[in-house]
Design a protein around this motif. Structure first.
Motif, short mmCIF file in Angstrom:
data_model
loop_
_atom_site.label_atom_id
_atom_site.label_comp_id
_atom_site.label_asym_id
_atom_site.label_seq_id
_atom_site.Cartn_x
_atom_site.Cartn_y
_atom_site.Cartn_z
N ALA A 1 -18.06 -32.60 9.78
CA ALA A 1 -18.81 -32.65 10.87
C ALA A 1 -18.23 -33.00 12.22
N VAL A 2 -18.61 -32.19 13.08
CA VAL A 2 -18.17 -32.34 14.63
C VAL A 2 -19.37 -33.12 15.41
N ASP A 3 -18.89 -34.25 15.99
CA ASP A 3 -19.79 -34.81 16.81
C ASP A 3 -19.11 -35.69 18.09
N PHE A 4 -20.24 -36.26 18.72
CA PHE A 4 -19.62 -36.97 19.85
C PHE A 4 -19.65 -38.62 19.36
N VAL A 5 -18.51 -39.15 19.25
CA VAL A 5 -18.37 -40.34 18.54
C VAL A 5 -17.82 -41.57 19.50
N PRO A 6 -18.87 -42.32 20.10
CA PRO A 6 -18.42 -43.34 20.95
C PRO A 6 -17.64 -44.58 20.17
N ARG B 1 -20.04 -48.69 22.70
CA ARG B 1 -20.87 -47.52 23.17
C ARG B 1 -21.14 -47.15 24.54
N VAL B 2 -19.88 -47.74 25.23
CA VAL B 2 -19.86 -47.39 26.70
C VAL B 2 -18.75 -46.66 26.93
N SER B 3 -17.68 -46.35 25.84
CA SER B 3 -16.41 -45.49 25.90
C SER B 3 -16.37 -44.56 24.66
N PRO B 4 -15.55 -43.52 24.70
CA PRO B 4 -14.99 -42.92 25.94
C PRO B 4 -16.33 -42.32 26.72
N PRO B 5 -16.30 -42.02 28.11
CA PRO B 5 -17.64 -41.70 28.59
C PRO B 5 -18.37 -40.69 28.34
N PHE B 6 -17.76 -39.63 28.08
CA PHE B 6 -18.87 -38.59 27.60
C PHE B 6 -19.22 -38.66 26.09
N ALA B 7 -18.53 -39.04 25.05
CA ALA B 7 -19.34 -39.47 24.05
C ALA B 7 -20.17 -40.62 24.05
N PHE C 1 -27.68 -40.84 25.59
CA PHE C 1 -28.78 -40.64 26.42
C PHE C 1 -29.57 -39.17 26.43
N VAL C 2 -28.56 -38.16 26.09
CA VAL C 2 -29.14 -37.07 25.75
C VAL C 2 -30.04 -36.78 24.68
N MET C 3 -29.67 -37.65 23.65
CA MET C 3 -30.30 -37.62 22.46
C MET C 3 -31.73 -38.48 22.87
N LEU C 4 -31.71 -39.70 23.60
CA LEU C 4 -32.82 -40.24 23.76
C LEU C 4 -33.82 -39.37 24.46
N ALA C 5 -33.76 -38.55 25.12
CA ALA C 5 -34.55 -37.59 25.98
C ALA C 5 -34.87 -36.56 25.18
N SER C 6 -34.15 -36.08 24.42
CA SER C 6 -34.44 -34.66 23.93
C SER C 6 -34.74 -34.77 22.30
N THR C 7 -34.87 -35.87 21.54
CA THR C 7 -35.12 -36.04 20.13
C THR C 7 -35.82 -37.11 20.02
N PRO C 8 -36.60 -37.12 18.75
CA PRO C 8 -37.20 -38.30 18.79
C PRO C 8 -36.49 -39.64 18.25
N ARG C 9 -35.51 -39.29 17.42
CA ARG C 9 -34.52 -40.71 16.70
C ARG C 9 -33.26 -40.15 16.78
N GLY C 10 -32.57 -39.54 17.67
CA GLY C 10 -31.20 -38.94 17.52
C GLY C 10 -30.30 -40.05 18.29
N ASP C 11 -29.09 -40.05 18.13
CA ASP C 11 -28.32 -40.91 18.81
C ASP C 11 -26.89 -40.49 18.73
N ALA C 12 -25.88 -41.09 19.21
CA ALA C 12 -24.46 -40.81 19.24
C ALA C 12 -24.03 -41.97 18.37
N TYR C 13 -23.43 -41.55 17.22
CA TYR C 13 -23.01 -42.64 16.13
C TYR C 13 -21.42 -43.05 16.44
N THR C 14 -21.34 -44.33 16.02
CA THR C 14 -19.99 -44.81 15.95
C THR C 14 -19.14 -44.21 14.61
N ALA C 15 -18.09 -44.24 14.85
CA ALA C 15 -17.17 -44.03 13.46
C ALA C 15 -17.63 -44.94 12.33
N ARG C 16 -17.83 -46.08 12.73
CA ARG C 16 -18.47 -47.14 11.48
C ARG C 16 -19.66 -46.56 10.98
N GLU C 17 -20.73 -46.18 11.90
CA GLU C 17 -21.96 -45.68 11.59
C GLU C 17 -21.82 -44.36 10.39
#
Length: 332
Positions: A267-272, A276-282, A287-303
């Motif tokens: 999988a290729v993904d944005f992993v904060p 959850r406030v670093s690195p900045p882009f990931a 917030f991108v997922m908050l506006a554009s999907t019903p339940r999406g998120d940026a998941y951490t390595a642990r998740e």
């Protein structure tokens, strides 16, 4: 002690002006014109067929924003602008504005931002409606953003003791990741899934890359189509972040069931980070997922590790993919 200033607030609420400036500059191929005309305003204006006044104001604004430099009345490109925003550069990535700043996208964020915050996700399906035409824009626009990452992953796969023979590319979009694998592993056949209109773009890219004979497609929802079994490699690029953890586990379980013995999913993904406030882009990607999907998120390595274990994978590893802001998640 930092000075107290409203600058950050004013910059944030006027961010749409940066978007407008960049859309104008790219549509005019302004950065290429600046390089070709040695930064001379009159010649730049003639080349882009725009008023000298308008070009001056746009170039001055872009200079203030750090995209240009101005010396003795002439404009100069920064190294990053030259590399990524001149259409003659092999690293040009100006096309991504056609997706990221598309009207369908900007409307999601600006029309009623309070609604998706209160709702904890998009009101309605956001970008997740079946056959949403915005994903055709994505497939055509985002190739420059992912090409280097796809090539880097393909290079890693080419070092495996046994090259993959059967590859599945889920929600393939432009198809760049699967195509890169097909080029790196000449014996590999690739099966790509996505909506039919999106797959037409992927097939065009496969033809251009010379791998169309080994590139096959299955149209439909990744959750519903039957894509077969005995895949040595499954690609899940920029897909899992669109869903909540239970749905991700459902998809990963389906993926695990389709792997051959010893097969892997990437999988290729944005992993904060965990904060959850670093690195900045990931981190900002949630917030991108908050506006554009019903339940999406940026998941951490642990998740990701937890979701992988719940889906039956015994090993999950996460590693950054510099210079990309994304990470590679390996499920084994």
């Amino acid at each position: 002690m930092d000075d107290i200033s409203p600058d950050a607030f004013v910059d944030a609420v006027s961010g749409y002006q940066k978007t407008a400036a960049m859309k104008a500059a790219l549509a005019l191929d302004l950065f290429t014109a600046i390089a070709s005309e040695n930064g001379e305003l009159e010649l730049i204006s003639k080349r882009v067929q725009a008023s000298e006044r308008g070009v001056r104001m746009l170039c001055d604004y872009l200079t203030v924003q750090g995209f240009l430099q101005k010396e003795v009345g002439r404009y100069r490109l920064t190294p990053s602008t030259s590399a990524f925003l001149t259409s003659s550069s092999p690293a040009w990535m100006g096309s991504i504005v056609d997706f990221i700043a598309a009207p369908e996208m900007t409307t999601l964020w600006l029309e009623d931002p309070v609604a998706f915050v209160r709702n904890g996700g998009s009101v309605g399906l956001g970008n997740m409606a079946p056959d949403n035409p915005v994903w055709v824009k994505f497939a055509r626009a985002m190739v420059p953003f992912v090409t280097q990452t796809a090539q880097d992953i393909a290079q890693q796969v080419s070092t495996w003791p046994t090259a993959p023979k059967r590859v599945l590319d889920i929600a393939a979009g432009h198809g760049v990741f699967g195509i890169a694998i097909a080029k790196a592993a000449p014996g590999a056949d690739v099966v790509a899934t996505d909506w039919q209109a999106v797959l037409e773009v992927a097939k065009e890219n496969a033809v251009a890359a010379g791998v169309s004979a080994r590139y096959h497609t299955i149209a439909g929802s990744a959750f519903e189509v039957e894509w077969g079994t005995d895949f040595d490699l499954v690609l899940i690029t920029n897909f899992l972040h669109h869903f909540d953890p239970p749905t991700c586990v459902e998809m990963l379980s389906k993926v695990r069931g389709s792997l051959s013995p010893g097969g892997r999913a990437l999988a290729v993904d944005f992993v904060p980070n965990e904060d959850r406030v670093s690195p900045p882009f990931a981190a900002a990607f949630s917030f991108v997922m908050l506006a554009s999907t019903p339940r999406g998120d940026a998941y951490t390595a642990r998740e990701f590790e937890q979701m992988g274990r719940e889906a039956g994978f015994s090993k999950v590893s996460v590693a950054p993919l510099p210079p990309s802001p994304q990470s590679l998640v390996v499920f084994e």
